[in-house]
Design a protein around this motif. Structure first.
Motif, PDB file in Angstrom:
ATOM      1  N   TYR A  14       1.076  -0.986   0.240  1.00 30.18           N
ATOM      2  CA  TYR A  14      -0.291   0.022  -0.233  1.00 30.18           C
ATOM      3  C   TYR A  14       0.515   1.149   0.197  1.00 30.18           C
ATOM      4  CZ  TYR A  14      -3.119  -3.727   1.542  1.00 30.18           C
ATOM      5  OH  TYR A  14      -4.414  -4.497   2.103  1.00 30.18           O
ATOM      6  N   PRO A  15       0.704   1.991  -0.860  1.00 32.03           N
ATOM      7  CA  PRO A  15       1.353   3.418  -0.706  1.00 32.03           C
ATOM      8  C   PRO A  15       0.989   4.337   0.476  1.00 32.03           C
ATOM      9  CG  PRO A  15      -0.745   3.705  -2.072  1.00 32.03           C
ATOM     10  CD  PRO A  15      -1.052   2.588  -1.508  1.00 32.03           C
ATOM     11  N   LEU A  16       2.514   4.675   1.011  1.00 34.88           N
ATOM     12  CA  LEU A  16       2.441   5.412   2.404  1.00 34.88           C
ATOM     13  C   LEU A  16       1.922   6.830   2.760  1.00 34.88           C
ATOM     14  CD1 LEU A  16       4.446   3.154   4.451  1.00 34.88           C
ATOM     15  CD2 LEU A  16       2.757   2.994   4.665  1.00 34.88           C
ATOM     16  N   ALA A  17       1.418   7.474   2.930  1.00 29.93           N
ATOM     17  CA  ALA A  17       1.368   9.179   3.248  1.00 29.93           C
ATOM     18  C   ALA A  17       0.392   9.411   3.907  1.00 29.93           C
ATOM     19  CB  ALA A  17       0.370   9.334   1.348  1.00 29.93           C
ATOM     20  N   TYR A  18       0.577  11.068   4.324  1.00 28.07           N
ATOM     21  CA  TYR A  18      -0.468  11.108   5.305  1.00 28.07           C
ATOM     22  C   TYR A  18      -1.567  11.842   5.412  1.00 28.07           C
ATOM     23  CZ  TYR A  18       3.935  10.710   8.446  1.00 28.07           C
ATOM     24  OH  TYR A  18       5.282  10.716   9.225  1.00 28.07           O
ATOM     25  N   PRO A  19      -2.551  10.732   5.386  1.00 30.94           N
ATOM     26  CA  PRO A  19      -4.173  11.074   4.431  1.00 30.94           C
ATOM     27  C   PRO A  19      -4.210  13.020   5.284  1.00 30.94           C
ATOM     28  CG  PRO A  19      -4.277  10.183   6.616  1.00 30.94           C
ATOM     29  CD  PRO A  19      -3.078  10.237   6.018  1.00 30.94           C
ATOM     30  N   GLU A  20      -4.034  13.455   6.453  1.00 30.93           N
ATOM     31  CA  GLU A  20      -4.366  15.350   6.832  1.00 30.93           C
ATOM     32  C   GLU A  20      -3.078  16.005   5.989  1.00 30.93           C
ATOM     33  OE1 GLU A  20      -1.743  13.724   9.895  1.00 30.93           O
ATOM     34  OE2 GLU A  20      -3.386  12.671   8.254  1.00 30.93           O
ATOM     35  N   LEU A  21      -2.287  15.545   4.836  1.00 29.46           N
ATOM     36  CA  LEU A  21      -1.676  16.236   4.165  1.00 29.46           C
ATOM     37  C   LEU A  21      -1.939  16.269   3.105  1.00 29.46           C
ATOM     38  CD1 LEU A  21       1.383  15.890   6.406  1.00 29.46           C
ATOM     39  CD2 LEU A  21      -0.191  17.232   7.054  1.00 29.46           C
ATOM     40  N   THR A  22      -1.392  17.684   2.279  1.00 27.91           N
ATOM     41  CA  THR A  22      -2.113  17.338   0.787  1.00 27.91           C
ATOM     42  C   THR A  22      -0.449  17.097   0.504  1.00 27.91           C
ATOM     43  OG1 THR A  22      -0.254  19.243   0.484  1.00 27.91           O
ATOM     44  CG2 THR A  22      -3.057  19.736   0.717  1.00 27.91           C
ATOM     45  N   VAL A  23      -1.137  16.938  -0.668  1.00 23.64           N
ATOM     46  CA  VAL A  23       0.021  15.611  -1.839  1.00 23.64           C
ATOM     47  C   VAL A  23       1.703  16.676  -1.740  1.00 23.64           C
ATOM     48  CG1 VAL A  23       0.502  15.490  -4.079  1.00 23.64           C
ATOM     49  CG2 VAL A  23      -2.004  14.863  -3.794  1.00 23.64           C
ATOM     50  N   ARG A  24       1.366  17.949  -1.985  1.00 15.09           N
ATOM     51  CA  ARG A  24       2.778  19.407  -1.616  1.00 15.09           C
ATOM     52  C   ARG A  24       3.055  18.563  -0.696  1.00 15.09           C
ATOM     53  NH1 ARG A  24       4.151  22.653  -5.593  1.00 15.09           N
ATOM     54  NH2 ARG A  24       1.800  22.769  -5.831  1.00 15.09           N
ATOM     55  N   GLN A  25       2.531  18.463   0.501  1.00 14.21           N
ATOM     56  CA  GLN A  25       3.195  17.878   1.956  1.00 14.21           C
ATOM     57  C   GLN A  25       3.958  17.110   1.405  1.00 14.21           C
ATOM     58  OE1 GLN A  25      -0.792  19.705   4.081  1.00 14.21           O
ATOM     59  NE2 GLN A  25       0.212  21.979   4.479  1.00 14.21           N
TER      60      GLN A  25
END
Length: 244
Positions: free
Chosen positions: A90-101
Motif C-alpha cells: 500500500y502507498p504510504l502517505a499522511y491522509p491529513e496532508l496535501t499531496v505537496r506537503q
C-alpha cells in the motif's frame, strides 16, 4: 555512498523465510543490475511480496543474504537506505496532508538537496491538479501516484515496486513507465512485481517467474505469447513438485 559493486544494485543469495503454515520464500537467488528493470511475476500467493519485503529488510530471512549496492542489509547504516525507493502493498502517505506537503516531507526525510524535486515529480506523475488537495480526498489511483512519487522523487539508485500499476488508469501507467525509464537511464536498478503481463513485456529487461515461493525460471520480454509461456512454466513446476 560509495558502492562496493555499483553494477549490482540488488543481490539475493539463497534467501529463505518460511512461515508457520509452510508458505514463504525458498532459496531465492536474484540480481538486479544498474540500468535495468527486472520484473517478478507469479500467481497470487507465489511469494512475490514476501521476497520484496526480505530484499528491503522488512522481514528477516531464516537463511541467506541480501545486498544492496554491495552492502549486506543486515549491517547497512540508516543513511545508506536513502538511495532506496519502494512501494510495497500500500502507498504510504499522511491522509491529513496535501499531496505537496507529503512530498515535501519525504524530500526532507531523504535529505534531498533538489529544491525543485517536489514540483518535478508532481509534473512527471501528472499530480498537478491534486497538488494542494488532501490525500484523504483522492481516488485510489491517485493515492497510488502519490506513493510512487514519494518512492521516485529523490532519484533512488534502487527501486522496488510491488504491483505499482494497480489502480492506475492508462495515463498513469504510461507516466510510471516513463518515470522508470528515466530512473534506469540514471543508473538505477528496478525490481517490479506485476500480474499485468502485457505491461511487463513492454517495461522489463528481464522477467523472473515465481511459484510456490521459488524463482522457477526466466522469460524473455519479447516472447510472442508471454501469458502462455508463463502458465506453462508454472504448470510444469507444479507437476514436478507434486511428484516429489
Amino acid at each position: 555512498m560509495t558502492s562496493k559493486n555499483p553494477q549490482i544494485r540488488i543481490a539475493a543469495q539463497e534467501v529463505t523465510r518460511q512461515f508457520a503454515n509452510g508458505s514463504g520464500v525458498f532459496a531465492a537467488d536474484l540480481k538486479v543490475h544498474a540500468g535495468e528493470i527486472v520484473a517478478l511475476i507469479g500467481l497470487n500467493g507465489a511469494g512475490k511480496t514476501t521476497l520484496m519485503k526480505l530484499l528491503l529488510g522488512m522481514l528477516k530471512p531464516d537463511s541467506g543474504n541480501v545486498e544492496i549496492n554491495g552492502r549486506n542489509i543486515s549491517s547497512m547504516p540508516a543513511a545508506d537506505w536513502k538511495v532506496v525507493g519502494h512501494v510495497i502493498e500500500y502507498p504510504l502517505a499522511y491522509p491529513e496532508l496535501t499531496v505537496r506537503q507529503n512530498l515535501q516531507l519525504v524530500s526532507r526525510l531523504r535529505d534531498s538537496n533538489d529544491p525543485h524535486g517536489t514540483d518535478v515529480i508532481i509534473k512527471e506523475l501528472s499530480l498537478g491538479m491534486y497538488a494542494d488537495r488532501g490525500v484523504r480526498s483522492l481516488s485510489l489511483g491517485n493515492r497510488q501516484r502519490v506513493g510512487l512519487a514519494s518512492a521516485l522523487m529523490h532519484h533512488p539508485e534502487v527501486v522496488v515496486l510491488d504491483e505499482p500499476t494497480n489502480s492506475l488508469d492508462p495515463a498513469g501507467v504510461i507516466a510510471l513507465r516513463d518515470a522508470l525509464h528515466r530512473c534506469v537511464a540514471r543508473g538505477a536498478g528496478v525490481l517490479v512485481s506485476s500480474h499485468h503481463l502485457d505491461e511487463v513485456s513492454r517495461l522489463a529487461n528481464r522477467i523472473l517467474v515465481m511459484n510456490g515461493g521459488r524463482i522457477i525460471g526466466q522469460l524473455p520480454p519479447g516472447e510472442a505469447n508471454l501469458e502462455h509461456a508463463f502458465f506453462e512454466l508454472v504448470r510444469q513446476d507444479d507437476e514436478e513438485r507434486n511428484k516429489s
